[in-house]
Structures are given as C-alpha cells and as structure tokens.
Design a protein around this motif. Structure first.
Motif, PDB file in Angstrom:
ATOM      1  N   THR A   1       0.752  -1.333   0.012  1.00  0.00           N
ATOM      2  CA  THR A   1      -0.150  -0.041   0.090  1.00  0.00           C
ATOM      3  C   THR A   1       0.866   1.256   0.198  1.00  0.00           C
ATOM      4  O   THR A   1       0.534   2.462  -0.495  1.00  0.00           O
ATOM      5  CB  THR A   1      -0.834   0.195   1.307  1.00  0.00           C
ATOM      6  OG1 THR A   1      -0.073   0.034   2.377  1.00  0.00           O
ATOM      7  CG2 THR A   1      -1.886  -1.103   1.399  1.00  0.00           C
TER       8      THR A   1
ATOM      9  N   ILE B   1       1.433   0.733  -4.801  1.00  0.00           N
ATOM     10  CA  ILE B   1       0.457   1.683  -5.176  1.00  0.00           C
ATOM     11  C   ILE B   1       0.786   2.843  -5.608  1.00  0.00           C
ATOM     12  O   ILE B   1       0.506   3.302  -6.708  1.00  0.00           O
ATOM     13  CB  ILE B   1      -0.810   1.927  -4.051  1.00  0.00           C
ATOM     14  CG1 ILE B   1      -1.456   0.262  -3.903  1.00  0.00           C
ATOM     15  CG2 ILE B   1      -1.711   2.889  -4.570  1.00  0.00           C
ATOM     16  CD1 ILE B   1      -2.388   0.291  -3.160  1.00  0.00           C
ATOM     17  N   PRO B   2       1.826   3.752  -4.998  1.00  0.00           N
ATOM     18  CA  PRO B   2       2.088   5.002  -5.441  1.00  0.00           C
ATOM     19  C   PRO B   2       3.167   4.784  -6.730  1.00  0.00           C
ATOM     20  O   PRO B   2       2.910   5.611  -7.540  1.00  0.00           O
ATOM     21  CB  PRO B   2       3.124   5.611  -4.348  1.00  0.00           C
ATOM     22  CG  PRO B   2       2.534   5.008  -3.082  1.00  0.00           C
ATOM     23  CD  PRO B   2       2.109   3.397  -3.440  1.00  0.00           C
TER      24      PRO B   2
ATOM     25  N   ARG C   1       2.912   2.660  -8.950  1.00  0.00           N
ATOM     26  CA  ARG C   1       2.007   2.373 -10.112  1.00  0.00           C
ATOM     27  C   ARG C   1       0.985   3.435 -10.530  1.00  0.00           C
ATOM     28  O   ARG C   1       0.342   3.565 -11.290  1.00  0.00           O
ATOM     29  CB  ARG C   1       1.007   1.174  -9.837  1.00  0.00           C
ATOM     30  CG  ARG C   1       1.854   0.025  -9.543  1.00  0.00           C
ATOM     31  CD  ARG C   1       2.410  -0.684 -10.682  1.00  0.00           C
ATOM     32  NE  ARG C   1       1.887  -1.018 -11.753  1.00  0.00           N
ATOM     33  CZ  ARG C   1       2.047  -1.215 -13.112  1.00  0.00           C
ATOM     34  NH1 ARG C   1       3.392  -1.313 -13.449  1.00  0.00           N
ATOM     35  NH2 ARG C   1       1.274  -1.620 -13.957  1.00  0.00           N
ATOM     36  N   ARG C   2       1.128   4.525  -9.536  1.00  0.00           N
ATOM     37  CA  ARG C   2       0.117   5.800  -9.550  1.00  0.00           C
ATOM     38  C   ARG C   2      -1.294   5.611  -9.589  1.00  0.00           C
ATOM     39  O   ARG C   2      -1.952   6.349 -10.322  1.00  0.00           O
ATOM     40  CB  ARG C   2       0.738   6.710 -10.964  1.00  0.00           C
ATOM     41  CG  ARG C   2       2.254   6.950 -10.937  1.00  0.00           C
ATOM     42  CD  ARG C   2       2.520   7.591 -12.157  1.00  0.00           C
ATOM     43  NE  ARG C   2       1.784   9.189 -12.137  1.00  0.00           N
ATOM     44  CZ  ARG C   2       2.324  10.036 -13.088  1.00  0.00           C
ATOM     45  NH1 ARG C   2       3.208   9.719 -14.178  1.00  0.00           N
ATOM     46  NH2 ARG C   2       1.651  11.272 -13.112  1.00  0.00           N
ATOM     47  N   TRP C   3      -1.476   4.618  -8.853  1.00  0.00           N
ATOM     48  CA  TRP C   3      -3.033   4.307  -8.508  1.00  0.00           C
ATOM     49  C   TRP C   3      -3.416   5.389  -7.516  1.00  0.00           C
ATOM     50  O   TRP C   3      -2.661   5.570  -6.656  1.00  0.00           O
ATOM     51  CB  TRP C   3      -3.305   2.921  -8.234  1.00  0.00           C
ATOM     52  CG  TRP C   3      -2.648   1.917  -9.140  1.00  0.00           C
ATOM     53  CD1 TRP C   3      -2.767   2.019 -10.627  1.00  0.00           C
ATOM     54  CD2 TRP C   3      -2.430   0.565  -8.939  1.00  0.00           C
ATOM     55  NE1 TRP C   3      -2.620   0.938 -11.080  1.00  0.00           N
ATOM     56  CE2 TRP C   3      -2.192  -0.049 -10.139  1.00  0.00           C
ATOM     57  CE3 TRP C   3      -2.216  -0.149  -7.729  1.00  0.00           C
ATOM     58  CZ2 TRP C   3      -1.749  -1.589 -10.317  1.00  0.00           C
ATOM     59  CZ3 TRP C   3      -1.826  -1.422  -7.790  1.00  0.00           C
ATOM     60  CH2 TRP C   3      -1.770  -2.108  -9.046  1.00  0.00           C
ATOM     61  N   MET C   4      -4.663   5.684  -7.591  1.00  0.00           N
ATOM     62  CA  MET C   4      -5.263   6.904  -6.707  1.00  0.00           C
ATOM     63  C   MET C   4      -4.428   7.935  -6.520  1.00  0.00           C
ATOM     64  O   MET C   4      -4.157   8.483  -5.361  1.00  0.00           O
ATOM     65  CB  MET C   4      -5.347   6.264  -5.466  1.00  0.00           C
ATOM     66  CG  MET C   4      -6.466   4.897  -5.620  1.00  0.00           C
ATOM     67  SD  MET C   4      -6.859   4.112  -3.612  1.00  0.00           S
ATOM     68  CE  MET C   4      -5.433   3.641  -3.500  1.00  0.00           C
ATOM     69  N   GLU C   5      -3.807   8.531  -7.706  1.00  0.00           N
ATOM     70  CA  GLU C   5      -2.678   9.371  -7.519  1.00  0.00           C
ATOM     71  C   GLU C   5      -3.185  10.915  -7.000  1.00  0.00           C
ATOM     72  O   GLU C   5      -2.666  11.381  -5.920  1.00  0.00           O
ATOM     73  CB  GLU C   5      -2.315   9.883  -8.828  1.00  0.00           C
ATOM     74  CG  GLU C   5      -1.207  11.017  -9.071  1.00  0.00           C
ATOM     75  CD  GLU C   5      -0.571  11.034 -10.431  1.00  0.00           C
ATOM     76  OE1 GLU C   5       0.245  12.050 -10.437  1.00  0.00           O
ATOM     77  OE2 GLU C   5      -0.720  10.201 -11.088  1.00  0.00           O
TER      78      GLU C   5
ATOM     79  N   GLY D   1       6.786   6.828 -11.568  1.00  0.00           N
ATOM     80  CA  GLY D   1       6.273   6.562 -10.547  1.00  0.00           C
ATOM     81  C   GLY D   1       6.491   7.324  -9.455  1.00  0.00           C
ATOM     82  O   GLY D   1       7.347   8.371  -9.563  1.00  0.00           O
TER      83      GLY D   1
END
Length: 278
Positions: free
Chosen positions: A17, A21-22, A24-28, A114
């Motif tokens: 988490t 996740i960062p 992969r730039r998810w929920m940026e 990333g």
C-alpha cells in the motif's frame, strides 16, 4: 513469535500500500493530497518494522542458545519479567522510528513514471539511516554468533548421545534420540536460512543506505520489496516445512476438516434420498 508474526503481516501490507500503489500511480489525487501523513506511516512501519523483525530473530536465537547451553535459565524465560523485558527490546527500534520519522514532512516525487515518497529533512533521515545500519550490524553479529554456538553445542551433544548408543542404550531411548535429532536437524536448516536472509538483507541495507544512498528509487524498492516479502513470509513456511510437530498437527487438522466435510456430505445425501422417497 506472535508479535513478530503480526509485524511481518503489517510490513507486507505496508510494502504494497505504501510503495507499490504509489509507484503504479494508482489513486494519484488521493496520494498527493495526503502525501505527508502517508509518507510518515510508510517510513515508520518500513524501518520500525524492520528493526522489530531483526530484534525478533535476535531474541529467538538467544532463546535457542539458552535452551541448549543454559536449560535451567531457559525455564525461567517464561516468567513475566523476562517476557516483558524481551518484548520491550523487541519493540524498541519501532519506538525510535516513530519518534524520529513521524514528525518529518514527506512528499511524493515523480521518478521513472512512478511516485516515490521522500522526506524533507535529509539530516534527520541520514541520522536515522545510520541508526538502522548500526542496528543491522548488531543484529547480524549476535544472530550469527548465537547460531554458531547453538549449532556447535548440538553437534557435541549428538556426538555424545551417539557414543552412549554404541555403548548399549535401550531401543526406546535410541528411538527417542533419533526423533530429537530429526527435529533439531530441521531447526538447523531453518537456522541456516535465517542467517542467510539476515546476511543478504544486511549487505543490501549497507550498500543502499551507506555506499550508494542515491541509487535509483525504482531499483532500490524493487529489491527491497523482494527482501521484505521473503523476510515477512519465510518463517511461517519454514516452520511448515521443517517442523515435524507442526507438520503432524497440520495433517491432523486437515483430516478432521476432511472428516467433517465427508460426514456432512453423507448426511445431505441421506436427507436428499429420504425427501425423494416421501
């Protein structure tokens, strides 16, 4: 062991988490809006958890030395004063990480497409990295020494038992000694793997934090995440593989579960046939 396992689980979750996740730039948008608090949580758990993991392995190796070399004192380790002392030492590194790293400001930087969290106070971070490196040196030296002493004493005791066996020991006693040798042989294998993982992790931390502290963050976290996953999971798998009592208990549990399912299936089948005859 319970505290260590909980920390292992938290460290594995934090690795995914807080870093994957960062990267992969998810929920940026959410990450950028809460970058400071998320960075604090990530760094405290990452380095504090690692200190706790190292302390756990060190304390367990100390307990094995006591069990082999000082069996009378080993019986006292179950007393509350010794347990609480060991747990304080186990959690000490996590407390230091919380005090030194939580108050810092963190932000995400874009590197290799990333997001990676970095702290604003490099002086404070450098001091803490030095503390982590010192702790790693201490853990590795103590673990290796403890395991060498344990292994040497095991070999001496087993050789003595084998000599007694050759001089004429009852078959029951001989079988008991063989069972103990099998169990201790499994623990020796696990001990060797623990030492190996500690040495690999130690070498990587020294290289990445001291020799090359400005290495590419994607490369750093790629290898760090692999080591984190291995360290956070291999103890449980190694116990399942090398521990005969745990293997026996696991097989017994599956047999009980399988028996209950079989009984339930038969009951459902019988009930269904009765309904069909009505």
């Amino acid at each position: 062991m319970f505290v260590g396992i909980i920390v292992d689980i938290i460290s594995a979750i934090n690795m995914f988490t807080g870093q994957v996740i960062p990267a992969r730039r998810w929920m940026e948008p959410f990450l950028l809006h809460n970058q400071s608090i998320l960075g604090s949580v990530f760094y405290v758990i990452t380095y504090g958890g690692r200190c706790i993991q190292g302390a756990t392995a060190t304390i367990l190796s100390f307990c094995r030395v006591c069990a082999v070399c000082f069996p009378i004192f080993y019986q006292k380790l179950g007393q509350p004063k010794y347990i609480y002392t060991m747990q304080v030492l186990q959690l000490f590194g996590g407390g230091v990480a919380l005090v030194l790293l939580w108050k810092d400001e963190y932000e995400y930087i874009l590197e290799d497409n990333g997001l990676y969290s970095v702290g604003s106070d490099e002086t404070n971070a450098d001091w803490f990295y030095m503390f982590v490196a010192i702790m790693e040196v201490f853990f590795v030296v103590v673990i290796v020494l403890n395991n060498l002493v344990t292994y040497t004493m095991f070999r001496l005791k087993f050789n003595k038992k084998n000599a007694m066996k050759n001089n004429g020991v009852s078959p029951i006693s001989s079988q008991t000694n063989q069972e103990k040798q099998k169990r201790e042989s499994g623990l020796d294998k696990m001990t060797f793997i623990v030492c190996l993982v500690e040495l690999i992790y130690f070498a990587y931390i020294v290289y990445s934090l001291q020799i090359n502290p400005y290495m590419n963050k994607r490369i750093f976290y790629f290898f760090y995440n692999i080591l984190c996953v291995i360290y956070s999971t291999f103890s449980a798998w190694m116990l399942l593989i090398v521990s005969k009592p745990i293997n026996t208990e696991l097989k017994r549990m599956f047999l009980i579960i399988g028996g209950k399912r079989l009984t339930r299936s038969i009951s459902i089948s019988v009930q269904g046939s009765r309904d069909n005859h009505k």
